[in-house]
Design a protein around this motif. Structure first.
Motif, mmCIF file in Angstrom:
data_model
loop_
_atom_site.group_PDB
_atom_site.id
_atom_site.type_symbol
_atom_site.label_atom_id
_atom_site.label_comp_id
_atom_site.label_asym_id
_atom_site.label_seq_id
_atom_site.Cartn_x
_atom_site.Cartn_y
_atom_site.Cartn_z
ATOM 1 N N GLY A 118 0.437 8.981 -9.935
ATOM 2 C CA GLY A 118 -0.917 8.776 -10.424
ATOM 3 C C GLY A 118 -1.606 10.022 -10.911
ATOM 4 O O GLY A 118 -2.760 9.963 -11.369
ATOM 5 N N ILE A 119 -0.928 11.151 -10.841
ATOM 6 C CA ILE A 119 -1.530 12.426 -11.275
ATOM 7 C C ILE A 119 -1.504 12.538 -12.794
ATOM 8 O O ILE A 119 -2.437 13.057 -13.419
ATOM 9 N N SER A 120 -0.434 12.033 -13.404
ATOM 10 C CA SER A 120 -0.319 12.024 -14.863
ATOM 11 C C SER A 120 0.600 10.873 -15.250
ATOM 12 O O SER A 120 1.212 10.226 -14.398
ATOM 13 N N GLY A 121 0.694 10.620 -16.544
ATOM 14 C CA GLY A 121 1.581 9.566 -17.017
ATOM 15 C C GLY A 121 0.912 8.212 -17.089
ATOM 16 O O GLY A 121 -0.311 8.086 -16.986
ATOM 17 N N THR A 122 1.720 7.175 -17.256
ATOM 18 C CA THR A 122 1.228 5.817 -17.451
ATOM 19 C C THR A 122 1.296 5.035 -16.139
ATOM 20 O O THR A 122 1.685 5.568 -15.102
ATOM 21 N N ALA A 123 0.906 3.753 -16.228
ATOM 22 C CA ALA A 123 0.931 2.879 -15.050
ATOM 23 C C ALA A 123 1.226 1.465 -15.499
ATOM 24 O O ALA A 123 1.309 1.170 -16.694
ATOM 25 N N ALA A 124 1.358 0.568 -14.520
ATOM 26 C CA ALA A 124 1.619 -0.832 -14.841
ATOM 27 C C ALA A 124 0.990 -1.738 -13.796
ATOM 28 O O ALA A 124 0.905 -1.401 -12.611
ATOM 29 N N LEU A 125 0.531 -2.882 -14.286
ATOM 30 C CA LEU A 125 0.175 -4.012 -13.431
ATOM 31 C C LEU A 125 1.407 -4.905 -13.366
ATOM 32 O O LEU A 125 1.875 -5.406 -14.398
ATOM 33 N N LEU A 126 1.945 -5.098 -12.170
ATOM 34 C CA LEU A 126 3.153 -5.896 -11.970
ATOM 35 C C LEU A 126 2.792 -7.199 -11.272
ATOM 36 O O LEU A 126 2.090 -7.186 -10.252
ATOM 37 N N ILE A 127 3.253 -8.314 -11.813
ATOM 38 C CA ILE A 127 3.035 -9.629 -11.214
ATOM 39 C C ILE A 127 4.368 -10.125 -10.669
ATOM 40 O O ILE A 127 5.382 -10.140 -11.379
ATOM 41 N N PHE A 128 4.352 -10.545 -9.409
ATOM 42 C CA PHE A 128 5.569 -10.989 -8.726
ATOM 43 C C PHE A 128 5.454 -12.447 -8.303
ATOM 44 O O PHE A 128 4.373 -12.934 -7.985
ATOM 45 N N GLU A 129 6.603 -13.108 -8.257
ATOM 46 C CA GLU A 129 6.751 -14.385 -7.579
ATOM 47 C C GLU A 129 7.732 -14.170 -6.423
ATOM 48 O O GLU A 129 8.705 -13.414 -6.551
ATOM 49 N N PHE A 130 7.465 -14.830 -5.290
ATOM 50 C CA PHE A 130 8.300 -14.629 -4.117
ATOM 51 C C PHE A 130 8.389 -15.917 -3.301
ATOM 52 O O PHE A 130 7.576 -16.837 -3.443
ATOM 53 N N ASP A 131 9.387 -15.956 -2.448
ATOM 54 C CA ASP A 131 9.576 -17.063 -1.515
ATOM 55 C C ASP A 131 8.988 -16.648 -0.170
ATOM 56 O O ASP A 131 9.475 -15.692 0.445
ATOM 57 N N PRO A 132 7.939 -17.321 0.321
ATOM 58 C CA PRO A 132 7.328 -16.920 1.597
ATOM 59 C C PRO A 132 8.284 -16.984 2.778
ATOM 60 O O PRO A 132 8.035 -16.350 3.807
ATOM 61 N N ASN A 133 9.391 -17.717 2.632
ATOM 62 C CA ASN A 133 10.380 -17.804 3.707
ATOM 63 C C ASN A 133 11.524 -16.807 3.547
ATOM 64 O O ASN A 133 12.493 -16.821 4.317
ATOM 65 N N PHE A 134 11.416 -15.961 2.504
ATOM 66 C CA PHE A 134 12.385 -14.898 2.254
ATOM 67 C C PHE A 134 13.792 -15.420 1.968
ATOM 68 O O PHE A 134 14.790 -14.741 2.233
ATOM 69 N N ASN A 135 13.885 -16.618 1.401
ATOM 70 C CA ASN A 135 15.194 -17.171 1.054
ATOM 71 C C ASN A 135 15.651 -16.762 -0.341
ATOM 72 O O ASN A 135 16.778 -17.080 -0.739
#
Length: 325
Positions: A33-50
């Motif tokens: 975060g000191i320099s450079g670019t960034a990203a907003l990342l959107i994730f989908e996940f399984d709440p049961n970790f399968n």
């Protein structure tokens, strides 16, 4: 537990969607975060970790992104806090923001979308020492007002989940302040929260008078707005600054915190006096942990992110035990 490697991006903030039990947003930056670019990342996940967590959208930005908050009206919209002083409003079906608001004079470090009363409202906290109020629904290019009073950088600004138009802010000046948007120029409370910088705060989801603060002094403190001369409880255990605090939406008194000491810790500030409020220390990161959040859909589910380029989803044993009591 499941995890995801952000490939050269250092995590700053994670938020579960208020609409979907399987969606998560994270903002992460190049070069810490000191320099450079960034990203907003959107994730989908399984709440049961399968199944493994998967990125469904990547929205890139030319400067740092330090915080993210979901809309309370549209499941596809969220807002981010920019290192260039801007606030970016995104529809996650696109990879460019639909609106960019530029009024702060320095980095924006905190954003929060209102979830009581007028759900078009957003607040932003900045290193220019101010909090600004925005009406996203109106599509205006300027803020509705600026809340000035802090004598140092504003690190966090968080809407009350109970009282319409009320929010708390914390600052490098050592205080937490409580504001009413109808009384713009004067805070309703000035809490001498810590002797050092206050990096984060959150409201209890069960008591509209309780605020939790986290500080560079490595502690969390619990405040009752009816009497702010002294804290109700001080929670000590972190060995470096407390970066973010979050109150459980499922168990009164339960708090999660993350720290520059590479850990996430869970606490119960309602434990009887004389007993340690610390429930569990989770040390699965190898760098500063910057973001932590509770799922409002899945009891006991926590997400965090850190500068080790890792996002983790898990259910702390301490929270699962509490929820069965």
């Amino acid at each position: 537990m499941t995890s995801f490697h952000t490939q050269g991006l250092h995590g700053y903030s994670v938020k579960f969607s208020p609409f979907s039990p399987t969606r998560l947003a994270c903002v992460a930056c190049q070069q810490y975060g000191i320099s450079g670019t960034a990203a907003l990342l959107i994730f989908e996940f399984d709440p049961n970790f399968n199944a493994p967590i998967a990125v469904t959208q990547t929205c890139k930005w030319e400067d740092g992104l330090f915080d993210v908050s979901w809309s309370e009206l549209d499941e596809a919209v969220c807002v981010t806090a920019g290192g260039d002083g801007g606030i970016q409003v995104w529809n996650i079906t696109n990879n460019v923001p639909m609106l960019v608001l530029r009024e702060h004079e320095k980095e924006v470090y905190s954003v929060d979308w209102c979830h009581t009363g007028d759900k078009n409202l957003v607040i932003s906290g900045s290193w220019d020492n101010t909090v600004k109020l925005w009406d996203i629904g109106a599509g205006l290019g300027k803020s509705l007002g600026s809340f000035a009073g802090h004598y140092g950088v504003v690190y966090s600004a968080v809407w009350s989940p109970h009282i319409s138009g009320c929010f708390a802010s914390t600052s490098a000046d050592g205080t937490a302040r409580i504001w009413d948007i109808r009384k713009q120029y004067m805070p309703q409370h000035v809490i001498p929260a810590h002797e050092t910088e206050v990096l984060s705060c959150d409201w209890s989801k069960y008591d509209d008078k309780i605020l939790i603060t986290g500080s560079v002094d490595c502690s969390l403190r619990v405040w009752d707005l009816r009497n702010t001369k002294s804290c109700l409880c001080q929670m000590c255990g972190h060995t470096y600054a407390v970066r973010r605090v979050r109150c459980s939406p499922y168990v009164a008194g339960t708090v999660a915190s993350c720290s520059y000491d590479f850990t996430v810790r869970t606490w119960d500030f309602l434990k009887p006096q004389g007993l340690s409020p610390l429930l569990e220390t989770i040390d699965h990161h190898t760098e500063f942990v910057y973001g932590v959040d509770f799922s409002t859909f899945v009891p006991g589910l926590v997400a965090d992110c850190g500068w080790d380029e890792t996002i983790r989803l898990y259910k702390p044993q301490s929270l699962n035990v509490l929820q069965t009591l």
